[in-house]
Scaffold this motif. Structure first.
Motif, PDB file in Angstrom:
ATOM      1  N   PHE A   1       0.811  -1.106   0.266  1.00 37.98           N
ATOM      2  CA  PHE A   1      -0.135   0.153   0.301  1.00 37.98           C
ATOM      3  C   PHE A   1       0.732   1.376  -0.364  1.00 37.98           C
ATOM      4  N   VAL A   2       1.711   1.880  -1.312  1.00 43.27           N
ATOM      5  CA  VAL A   2       1.698   3.449  -1.201  1.00 43.27           C
ATOM      6  C   VAL A   2       0.895   4.024  -0.042  1.00 43.27           C
TER       7      VAL A   2
ATOM      8  N   ASN B   1      -4.668   9.581   1.590  1.00 41.04           N
ATOM      9  CA  ASN B   1      -4.706   8.251   1.803  1.00 41.04           C
ATOM     10  C   ASN B   1      -4.357   7.826   4.015  1.00 41.04           C
TER      11      ASN B   1
ATOM     12  N   SER C   1     -14.358   7.084  -1.953  1.00 38.80           N
ATOM     13  CA  SER C   1     -14.649   7.235  -3.215  1.00 38.80           C
ATOM     14  C   SER C   1     -14.868   5.314  -4.078  1.00 38.80           C
ATOM     15  N   ALA C   2     -14.903   4.338  -5.500  1.00 40.99           N
ATOM     16  CA  ALA C   2     -14.497   3.555  -5.789  1.00 40.99           C
ATOM     17  C   ALA C   2     -13.294   3.639  -6.117  1.00 40.99           C
ATOM     18  N   GLY C   3     -12.242   2.540  -5.664  1.00 40.98           N
ATOM     19  CA  GLY C   3     -11.120   2.356  -6.474  1.00 40.98           C
ATOM     20  C   GLY C   3     -10.095   2.757  -5.848  1.00 40.98           C
TER      21      GLY C   3
ATOM     22  N   GLY D   1      -8.436   2.388  -2.626  1.00 42.18           N
ATOM     23  CA  GLY D   1      -7.776   2.018  -1.679  1.00 42.18           C
ATOM     24  C   GLY D   1      -8.514   1.213  -0.174  1.00 42.18           C
ATOM     25  N   LYS D   2      -9.884   1.378  -0.090  1.00 43.23           N
ATOM     26  CA  LYS D   2     -10.541   1.006   0.612  1.00 43.23           C
ATOM     27  C   LYS D   2     -10.702  -0.567   1.415  1.00 43.23           C
TER      28      LYS D   2
ATOM     29  N   HIS E   1      -8.247  -2.775  -0.241  1.00 47.65           N
ATOM     30  CA  HIS E   1      -7.011  -3.047   0.577  1.00 47.65           C
ATOM     31  C   HIS E   1      -6.410  -2.890   1.860  1.00 47.65           C
TER      32      HIS E   1
ATOM     33  N   ILE F   1       2.397   4.439  -6.927  1.00 54.08           N
ATOM     34  CA  ILE F   1       1.438   3.800  -7.287  1.00 54.08           C
ATOM     35  C   ILE F   1       2.146   2.712  -8.409  1.00 54.08           C
TER      36      ILE F   1
ATOM     37  N   ILE G   1      -8.019   4.188  -8.829  1.00 52.65           N
ATOM     38  CA  ILE G   1      -6.838   3.712  -8.666  1.00 52.65           C
ATOM     39  C   ILE G   1      -6.680   2.463  -9.287  1.00 52.65           C
ATOM     40  N   ARG G   2      -7.544   1.526  -9.103  1.00 52.92           N
ATOM     41  CA  ARG G   2      -8.080   0.530  -9.888  1.00 52.92           C
ATOM     42  C   ARG G   2      -7.398   1.108 -11.858  1.00 52.92           C
TER      43      ARG G   2
ATOM     44  N   GLU H   1      -4.226   1.339 -12.470  1.00 50.04           N
ATOM     45  CA  GLU H   1      -3.799  -0.176 -12.849  1.00 50.04           C
ATOM     46  C   GLU H   1      -3.805  -0.609 -13.837  1.00 50.04           C
TER      47      GLU H   1
ATOM     48  N   ARG I   1     -15.400  -4.753 -14.029  1.00 50.94           N
ATOM     49  CA  ARG I   1     -14.938  -4.880 -13.353  1.00 50.94           C
ATOM     50  C   ARG I   1     -14.001  -3.510 -13.343  1.00 50.94           C
TER      51      ARG I   1
ATOM     52  N   ASP J   1     -18.743   0.331 -10.810  1.00 56.93           N
ATOM     53  CA  ASP J   1     -18.620   0.283  -9.565  1.00 56.93           C
ATOM     54  C   ASP J   1     -18.796  -0.729  -8.650  1.00 56.93           C
TER      55      ASP J   1
HETATM   56  N1  LIG Z   1      -1.550   3.356  -2.267  1.00 56.28           N
HETATM   57  C1  LIG Z   1      -2.421   2.108  -2.821  1.00 56.28           C
HETATM   58  N2  LIG Z   1      -1.239   1.873  -2.920  1.00 56.28           N
HETATM   59  C2  LIG Z   1      -1.058   0.562  -3.612  1.00 56.28           C
HETATM   60  N3  LIG Z   1      -1.886  -0.184  -4.846  1.00 56.28           N
HETATM   61  C3  LIG Z   1      -2.969   1.203  -3.755  1.00 56.28           C
HETATM   62  C4  LIG Z   1      -3.470   2.203  -2.881  1.00 56.28           C
HETATM   63  N4  LIG Z   1      -4.871   2.582  -3.489  1.00 56.28           N
HETATM   64  C5  LIG Z   1      -5.462   1.687  -3.695  1.00 56.28           C
HETATM   65  N5  LIG Z   1      -4.975   0.610  -4.479  1.00 56.28           N
HETATM   66  C6  LIG Z   1      -5.293  -0.359  -5.994  1.00 56.28           C
HETATM   67  O1  LIG Z   1      -5.669   0.378  -6.445  1.00 56.28           O
HETATM   68  C7  LIG Z   1      -6.627  -0.964  -6.397  1.00 56.28           C
HETATM   69  C8  LIG Z   1      -8.499  -0.300  -5.834  1.00 56.28           C
HETATM   70  O2  LIG Z   1      -8.578  -0.875  -4.746  1.00 56.28           O
HETATM   71  P1  LIG Z   1      -9.728  -1.183  -3.461  1.00 56.28           P
HETATM   72  O3  LIG Z   1     -10.521  -2.156  -4.468  1.00 56.28           O
HETATM   73  O4  LIG Z   1      -8.731  -1.689  -2.657  1.00 56.28           O
HETATM   74  O5  LIG Z   1     -10.279   0.033  -4.193  1.00 56.28           O
HETATM   75  P2  LIG Z   1     -11.741   0.647  -3.191  1.00 56.28           P
HETATM   76  O6  LIG Z   1     -11.841   1.804  -2.214  1.00 56.28           O
HETATM   77  O7  LIG Z   1     -12.072  -0.856  -2.220  1.00 56.28           O
HETATM   78  O8  LIG Z   1     -12.871   0.643  -3.899  1.00 56.28           O
HETATM   79  P3  LIG Z   1     -14.186  -0.226  -4.015  1.00 56.28           P
HETATM   80  O9  LIG Z   1     -15.126  -0.003  -3.688  1.00 56.28           O
HETATM   81  O10 LIG Z   1     -14.700  -0.141  -5.963  1.00 56.28           O
HETATM   82  O11 LIG Z   1     -14.391  -1.539  -4.329  1.00 56.28           O
HETATM   83  C9  LIG Z   1      -6.626  -2.029  -5.852  1.00 56.28           C
HETATM   84  O12 LIG Z   1      -6.016  -3.150  -7.131  1.00 56.28           O
HETATM   85  C10 LIG Z   1      -5.473  -1.497  -4.879  1.00 56.28           C
HETATM   86  O13 LIG Z   1      -4.822  -2.661  -4.079  1.00 56.28           O
END
Ligand SMILES: Nc1ncnc2c1ncn2[C@@H]1O[C@H](COP(=O)(O)OP(=O)(O)OP(=O)(O)O)[C@@H](O)[C@H]1O
Length: 470
Positions: A139-140, A145, A171-173, A175-176, A178, A303, A331-332, A335, A414, A418
């Motif tokens: 996790f970066v 964050n 919001s979506a993607g 890192g929650k 993670h 990231i 972030i999704r 990536e 995916r 969201d």
């Molecule tokens: N700070 C971070 N460092 C490295 N990777 C990150 C970071 N934040 C998010 N990611 C990566 O981004 C992708 C999306 O993160 P994650 O699924 O945790 O989001 P989320 O907030 O739970 O979104 P959702 O609510 O849509 O499920 C994952 O592959 C996660 O590893």
């Protein structure tokens, strides 16, 4: 060598490439393929009921996918118990007292050595619902964050002794999920006797509905009340579901009352979830509420750099900067963009450059997003682009081109929406969510290996974007 031996050897080879060594050895090392004179099915023999259950509930989608890939989609798959059957618990011993199995709890057992099966930390993580890739190490940290990360670390270091519950929203993607998994891993490694479980609210709901249907609510409650650290994702999903809120309220109270840690994630703060019962809303505010914001440029770059390093691909700094500068809110998606560029380069043999990124990502670089339709409408449109009926995509047929189209459709959902894994699984005819995880990972991998897959995925996304009303 019998036909069954050959089929199983080929399937096993695919499985081994997808599973960790320890999961492979603990679950599949003792499989014996059975004779099948009419070539109608693949039957394997395992030594215990538990091994059979484990394979059927957890790994069957991987196995049938591998069979489809090998051209054996017309065969049925089954597992029988045979040989010197061991006691029920064999192979599951390490799980006891640490991580709760998703099925009914395993009975008390004798010492692990009796089983002769490799101790299997990964299988245990699997039982807790934890993804090995989502740890604090990967996790970066960034300005967007840092508070959520600090709170998550604190909770992981001192479960139920700092913030309880910890409520993370964003919001979506961002890192929650993670972070929730990272807490789970940390507790699992440092508090060996703690029972950890990650669960999405949708999975909690499915278990609740199943328990009502099968009259086994007591079992469900017992399983949840044995947990020491409950990581529950996407609680906004409780919205408008009274019975579910009631059940979660009781689960929350008994865990909190017994001094057990609860970590909650949501796409909004508790006050912004309408129809959330007041008493539940109140409890969500008992501990600490922290948010995750979209990452700044520097964090996005870090990231991407990390991801490229982990995937062992060399991407020029300038190209990483280009991608990071263009995709700012999810972030999704960030990536996903890197995967597309590196997959294209690996397929075509072209060097990774900023021009190539510009070319390949031109659809992402517009401001159009794929989301103006309902999920069903989007699925219908994807089905039309892929030339299949929606019913076929939702159905169970395992004919080869259809299986690939279904997996591509899941991948696009995916990446472009969201929806969580369980929601996608439900949309595609009520499958298990691990099937969707597998499909997404498979398509992601195959995009860099098979031109046709790469082209189909980009074609679907581009056509959806072109057809999007802005
Ligand atoms: N700070 C971070 N460092 C490295 N990777 C990150 C970071 N934040 C998010 N990611 C990566 O981004 C992708 C999306 O993160 P994650 O699924 O945790 O989001 P989320 O907030 O739970 O979104 P959702 O609510 O849509 O499920 C994952 O592959 C996660 O590893």
């Amino acid at each position: 060598m019998s036909d069954q031996d050959e089929v199983w050897t080929a399937v096993a080879q695919i499985l081994r490439s997808q599973l960790t060594e320890s999961v492979w050895y603990s679950t599949f090392a003792e499989v014996v393929p059975q004779l099948d004179d009419d070539h109608q099915q693949l039957v394997i023999q395992v030594p215990s009921t538990l091994a059979r259950e484990r394979i059927l509930t957890r790994y069957q989608p991987l196995i049938t996918d591998a069979m489809a890939d090998l051209g054996f989609s017309d065969r049925r798959f089954d597992v029988i118990i045979g040989g010197a059957e061991r006691p029920e618990h064999t192979g599951e011993v390490p799980v006891i007292n640490t991580l709760i199995p998703t099925a009914e709890p395993v009975a008390e057992t004798e010492s692990p050595q009796v089983s002769g099966v490799t101790t299997d930390p990964n299988a245990a993580l699997d039982d807790a619902g934890l993804n090995p890739r989502y740890t604090f190490e990967t996790f970066v940290k960034g300005a967007s964050n840092q508070f959520a990360l600090a709170a998550a670390l604190r909770v992981a270091e001192t479960p139920a002794r700092s913030y309880n519950p910890l409520f993370i929203y964003g919001s979506a993607g961002l890192g929650k999920t993670h972070l929730l998994h990272a807490i789970g891993h940390y507790v699992h490694s440092n508090y060996q006797h703690h029972v950890v479980r990650y669960v999405s609210t949708e999975t909690f709901m499915n278990e609740y509905v199943d328990a009502i249907r099968s009259n086994s609510m007591a079992g469900l409650r017992r399983r949840y009340r044995e947990i020491d650290v409950l990581l529950i994702d996407d609680v906004q999903f409780l919205e408008g579901k009274e019975g579910l809120q009631e059940e979660f309220f009781h689960t929350f109270n008994s865990l909190h009352g017994a001094n057990k840690q609860i970590v909650i994630s949501s796409d909004r703060m508790p006050d912004a979830i309408p129809t959330l019962e007041e008493r539940l809303r109140g409890r969500f505010k008992w501990g600490l509420i922290t948010d995750i914001q979209p990452p700044d440029m520097e964090t996005r770059l870090a990231i991407l750099r990390n991801k490229a390093e982990r995937e062992k691909v060399r991407v020029p700094a300038e190209t990483l900067e280009f991608i990071a500068s263009k995709i700012a809110t999810n972030i999704r998606e960030l990536e996903g963009a890197l995967i597309r560029v590196t997959a294209y380069a690996s397929l075509s043999g072209a060097p990774i450059t900023t021009e190539l990124a510009q070319q390949q990502l031109h659809d992402l670089l517009t401001d159009i997003e794929v989301k103006p339709r309902t999920d069903e409408e989007l699925l219908a449109e994807i089905a039309r682009i892929l030339n299949f009926d929606v019913e076929a995509l939702k159905g169970k047929s395992r004919q080869r081109p259809l299986v690939t189209a279904r997996q591509i459709a899941m991948y696009v959902f995916r990446e472009q929406t969201d929806l969580s894994y369980p929601s996608i699984a439900r949309l595609f005819g009520g499958r298990d969510h691990t099937t969707v995880i597998h499909a997404v990972e498979k398509i992601q991998r195959q995009m860099g290996e098979r031109q046709a897959i790469y082209e189909q995925v980009t074609d679907v996304i581009q056509k959806l974007k072109m057809a999007s009303p802005s």
